[in-house]
Enzyme design. Structure first.
Site, short mmCIF file in Angstrom:
data_model
loop_
_atom_site.label_atom_id
_atom_site.label_comp_id
_atom_site.label_asym_id
_atom_site.label_seq_id
_atom_site.Cartn_x
_atom_site.Cartn_y
_atom_site.Cartn_z
N PHE A 103 0.40 10.33 -7.21
CA PHE A 103 0.34 8.88 -7.00
C PHE A 103 -0.39 8.20 -8.15
O PHE A 103 -0.62 7.04 -8.16
CB PHE A 103 -0.34 8.56 -5.68
CG PHE A 103 0.28 9.31 -4.52
CD1 PHE A 103 1.66 9.44 -4.44
CD2 PHE A 103 -0.49 9.88 -3.55
CE1 PHE A 103 2.25 10.14 -3.40
CE2 PHE A 103 0.08 10.57 -2.49
CZ PHE A 103 1.45 10.70 -2.41
N GLY A 134 0.84 -1.21 0.00
CA GLY A 134 0.00 0.00 0.00
C GLY A 134 0.87 1.25 0.00
O GLY A 134 0.56 2.22 -0.69
N TRP A 170 2.35 1.66 -3.37
CA TRP A 170 1.33 2.15 -4.30
C TRP A 170 1.34 3.67 -4.34
O TRP A 170 1.15 4.28 -5.40
CB TRP A 170 -0.05 1.64 -3.88
CG TRP A 170 -1.18 2.17 -4.72
CD1 TRP A 170 -1.68 1.64 -5.87
CD2 TRP A 170 -1.95 3.36 -4.47
NE1 TRP A 170 -2.70 2.41 -6.35
CE2 TRP A 170 -2.90 3.49 -5.51
CE3 TRP A 170 -1.94 4.33 -3.47
CZ2 TRP A 170 -3.81 4.52 -5.57
CZ3 TRP A 170 -2.84 5.36 -3.53
CH2 TRP A 170 -3.77 5.45 -4.58
N HIS A 171 1.57 4.28 -3.16
CA HIS A 171 1.54 5.74 -3.10
C HIS A 171 2.66 6.37 -3.90
O HIS A 171 2.50 7.44 -4.48
CB HIS A 171 1.59 6.22 -1.66
CG HIS A 171 0.28 6.10 -0.96
ND1 HIS A 171 -0.13 4.94 -0.37
CD2 HIS A 171 -0.72 7.00 -0.79
CE1 HIS A 171 -1.33 5.12 0.14
NE2 HIS A 171 -1.72 6.36 -0.09
N GLY A 172 3.82 5.76 -3.87
CA GLY A 172 4.92 6.38 -4.61
C GLY A 172 6.12 5.47 -4.64
O GLY A 172 6.33 4.65 -3.75
#
Lengths: 467, 398
Positions: free
Chosen positions: A467, A318, A321-323
């Site tokens: 993102f 997770g 996923w953001h960066g």
């Protein structure tokens, strides 16, 4: 195109006019699809091809899954969807990250892979997860495949939520396309109301806090403990108002166009434990991770140790996923550890049903949750670990330095704390601003005026666009 | 807040529960929303009056042939600092009419650093010079701040004789927040093969509208109007409105002045500037350099300005031409080291950046008083006291 741009207001007005004039559902959907592609191409038309590839691939995979019961063939089809979507995402978002990470290992061997000058397509993480949820649900036979390509394309590219969510599930959205959507004054009011709330949160609060937050984070070592704490609190408010503001505008816009999107935030800063926080923060992502990652990994069904591991894996991914950066990975791991720690404590601490004990537990839980979340935000916002370390050092060592209380920061914190507190108490019904109340027009016009007369300094795109 | 919940079903609840009211005639709802708009606008008017910068209309001053703030007008500034400035005649802040004042005067020239709408009148450097001087010395002195944003040495060159016609000055002190003030028209001046000053008239756009909005305290209408109509820019993103498809055009780098531009400045250019200004008056012209130090960069407190070498070069040119040069760099830094306070910047803007705050103005005022006391000993209290002592005996002995 941003929701805060006049160009978007024009697009929205034209779209509403079209939907009011044209009653044919198919024409409406085709129009919305074209408007959505225009919305995306306004930023960069070249990356529209990626959406088209994802859309076409998953539509065909869905059709393929419908036509076969062969388990092996179904798996291949799912794998195709995963490879195509995650391949595009991986290349555009993570290629340089992994190359840079491996380069330190490979450079002693004389290997130099070299990074590429890649532009991150806006919203790629959001629409990739959205379209993946469709193929996985069809594969699991929880969803009937979509028969109509334009409908499916509209599900993937629906412009209110295309670039920064909420991540819409096909099961929630596709059925809405089958019947003509009703446009009514009440729905229009509800959409406008939510849009104005979002606009106010984004432009009046988040963008104005950005000035203070950016300055202090860029010079993390120079400020004293009080300023460091204040800036972390401000960042917590900024990211909340920025992202939930976007979600509100997306939900409001969709409602104006006749479609319903699910909520994405539910006052996360009144959460009393980490699990509670993730049930309130970026709900569409947390439920996606739960349904398509955590539960398939085994969830909490395979013993405590495996549960902890699953939580860590889910949250680290997770975070990633953001960066594509180690600080996001660490942020994910931090939350994973906190969730695992919470489970451990919950299973080892006495429950206590006596009222005072429950109240104390809730207060302590809230304080601990806020502490974990705030420390996490430091890693989320900092550009380097050094920067994060400097800020944390200043926060926890009562460091000396420049003392700066940005007046607007104090106002914003009080405002948001008051509002969140009100949500926790649920003592007032006026917060919902019902359509018929006398004060609703006053408050909505007031918020609009505030946005117009106190514009932020400079240009602040939505944080989650990266993102 | 329904908005933050985002749940359509939740959001709809209170509206559906009073469906009978929704079915009221449309005129009723229009009236309700119109009243709501009026109340909200009235509230915003009150808020804006307190929190928003007021509109500063400029009128043509015939004697100066320049656009200045009208006499008797007030300017409320909230963007940086928190102050109200009262303008007198000839666009001079905090002095109603310099022509009426009989005290010996010194002029402090500058841009927005001297005009200083960021601090209250009593805290502006000119007023602090007057106050400090008159507290210390028995012979009065009046310091006059002649400042307006964006002015440079070229403007002083043309304005100086006109102000001298109004009233004589003992000396002219050019206050420089940066060396840009002695590079008129920015990069243009330093890149010209032949140096010259150009008289510029900075007329504000839409002066009548500004006057109207200022008269009725309608400043809250200005920002949306200017953003939407006047500037043709998106008010919330500050970008030009466009409808064609991307990729987003890469904006050409804005040609902003930076201290690195000073590398291009030929010493002859500054020689010309100092000489030209000095020739416009018979009284001394003094250059006071008070740069933005200390400031914060990369997490460090930077105590030395990167343009220091250029300032030293300019100081040498001043001395060569018989003009004094006062450098406040060390005084600003010492003040920060002693007190932890920045002479530049405000809580609502940024410390170490922007304009002088009350401390910066005070430090400059003290330095100016010290300089005037040294340069014009006949004005000093000690000399005055000596004179009185000769006449009246020793009145000041403890």
């Amino acid at each position: 195109m941003l929701f805060t741009q006049i160009e978007f207001a024009c697009l929205l007005c034209v779209s509403i006019l079209f939907l009011l004039m044209v009653k044919n559902n198919r024409a409406r959907k085709i129009y919305l699809l074209l408007a959505s592609y225009y919305f995306y191409a306004y930023w960069d038309w070249r990356f529209l091809s990626l959406i088209l590839i994802s859309t076409l691939c998953d539509f065909l995979v869905g059709q393929g899954l419908k036509r076969t019961d062969d388990h092996r063939r179904r798996r291949y089809l799912l794998l195709t969807s995963l490879v195509v979507n995650l391949g595009i995402l991986g290349f555009f978002k993570y290629y340089n990250f992994f190359i840079e990470s491996f380069e330190t290992l490979l450079s002693p061997l004389g290997w130099n892979l070299g990074t590429l000058n890649i532009i991150l397509p806006v919203g790629i993480s959001f629409y990739t997860f959205q379209t993946l949820s469709y193929t996985i649900d069809v594969y699991r036979r929880r969803l009937t495949p979509c028969e109509d390509l334009p409908d499916f394309a509209l599900f993937v590219g629906f412009f209110p939520q295309l670039v920064a969510g909420p991540i819409v599930r096909a099961a929630d959205f596709l059925p809405q396309l089958s019947t003509p959507r009703k446009l009514s004054w009440l729905r229009a009011f509800q959409g406008i109301r939510q849009f104005i709330f979002g606009l106010f949160k984004k432009v009046f609060i988040a963008d104005k806090l950005a000035f203070f937050v950016d300055e202090v984070f860029a010079n993390a070592g120079a400020y004293d403990a009080a300023t460091s704490w204040l800036v972390v609190l401000c960042y917590a408010v900024q990211i909340y108002c920025d992202f939930s503001g976007y979600s509100d505008m997306a939900i409001g816009t969709a409602r104006l166009l006749g479609y319903d999107l699910k909520e994405n935030f539910r006052h996360p800063y009144i959460a009393v434990d980490m699990g509670d926080f993730w049930r309130r923060w970026h709900i569409s992502l947390s439920t996606w991770l739960r349904d398509y990652l955590y539960i398939p990994l085994g969830g909490n069904r395979k013993g405590m140790r495996r549960t902890y591991l699953n939580l860590m894996v889910t949250m680290v991914l997770g975070g990633l996923w953001h960066g594509a950066a180690l600080n996001f990975v660490f942020w994910g791991a931090w939350h994973g550890a906190a969730l695992a720690g919470q489970r451990f404590l919950a299973s080892h601490l006495p429950g206590g049903s006596v009222q005072p004990w429950r109240v104390v537990r809730r207060i302590v839980g809230w304080l601990l949750t806020m502490l974990v979340v705030l420390v996490g935000w430091v890693f989320f916002r900092a550009e380097t670990f050094v920067q994060a370390g400097l800020l944390l050092r200043n926060m926890f060592t009562i460091a000396d330095g420049v003392f700066w209380v940005y007046p607007f920061a104090a106002i914003a914190l009080v405002l948001v704390a008051f509002w969140q507190g009100l949500m926790a108490t649920r003592i007032a019904s006026w917060r919902d601003l019902p359509a018929t109340s006398w004060y609703t027009p006053v408050i909505l016009f007031l918020l609009l005026w505030l946005v117009l007369i106190f514009p932020p300094r400079g240009f602040n795109p939505f944080i989650y666009f990266q993102f | 807040m329904a908005g933050s919940n985002g749940n359509p079903s939740r959001a709809a609840q209170p509206d559906c529960s009073s469906a009978e009211e929704v079915s009221q005639p449309i005129g009723f709802h229009l009236l309700r929303w119109a009243i709501g708009f009026v109340i909200a606008t009235a509230l915003i008017w009150a808020i804006a009056w307190f929190f928003l910068d007021s509109i500063r209309p400029h009128v043509l001053e015939p004697h100066l042939a320049r656009y200045v703030a009208p006499a008797g007008s007030n300017y409320r500034f909230r963007s940086e600092g928190w102050a109200v400035t009262h303008y007198g005649k000839y666009g001079i802040a905090a002095i109603p009419d310099i022509g009426l004042a009989s005290e010996p005067k010194i002029a402090l020239w500058g841009d927005s650093f001297v005009e200083a709408p960021h601090v209250a009148d009593s805290l502006k450097m000119a007023q602090q010079v007057t106050a400090i001087w008159n507290r210390k010395h028995s012979k009065p002195l009046l310091a006059v701040g002649i400042g307006r944003g964006d002015r440079t040495v070229a403007d002083y060159h043309f304005l100086l004789p006109w102000y001298e016609e109004l009233t004589p000055f003992l000396c002219h002190i050019i206050v420089m927040g940066s060396l840009r003030d002695v590079c008129p028209d920015g990069i243009w001046f330093v890149t010209q093969p032949e140096y010259g000053f150009v008289s510029r008239q900075r007329r504000q756009p839409l002066p009548e509208l500004r006057l109207f909005l200022d008269r009725y305290r309608l400043e809250f209408l200005w920002t949306p109007y200017w953003s939407l109509v006047g500037e043709k820019r998106n008010p919330l993103t500050h970008r030009v409105i466009r409808f064609h498809l991307g990729p987003l055009p890469v904006a050409s780098p804005h040609h902003r002045w930076t201290w690195q531009n000073l590398e291009q400045v030929d010493s002859e250019a500054w020689n010309f500037a100092v000489q030209s200004l000095s020739r416009r008056t018979s009284v001394p012209v003094v250059f006071l350099y008070a740069p933005r130090v200390p400031y914060i960069d990369s997490g460090q407190i930077i105590r030395d300005h990167p343009a220091r070498d250029h300032a030293l070069r300019f100081a040498e040119i001043c001395r060569h031409n018989g003009s004094d040069f006062i450098d406040l760099t060390d005084r600003f830094v010492a003040f920060y080291d002693e007190t932890g306070q920045f002479p530049i910047g405000f809580a609502n803007s940024q410390y170490g950046k922007g304009h002088y705050n009350k401390y910066g103005h005070r430090l400059i005022a003290e330095e100016v008083c010290d300089y005037v006391a040294d340069r014009f000993p006949e004005l000093r209290a000690e000399r005055y006291r000596e004179l009185i002592k000769e006449i009246h005996g020793d009145l000041f002995e403890d």
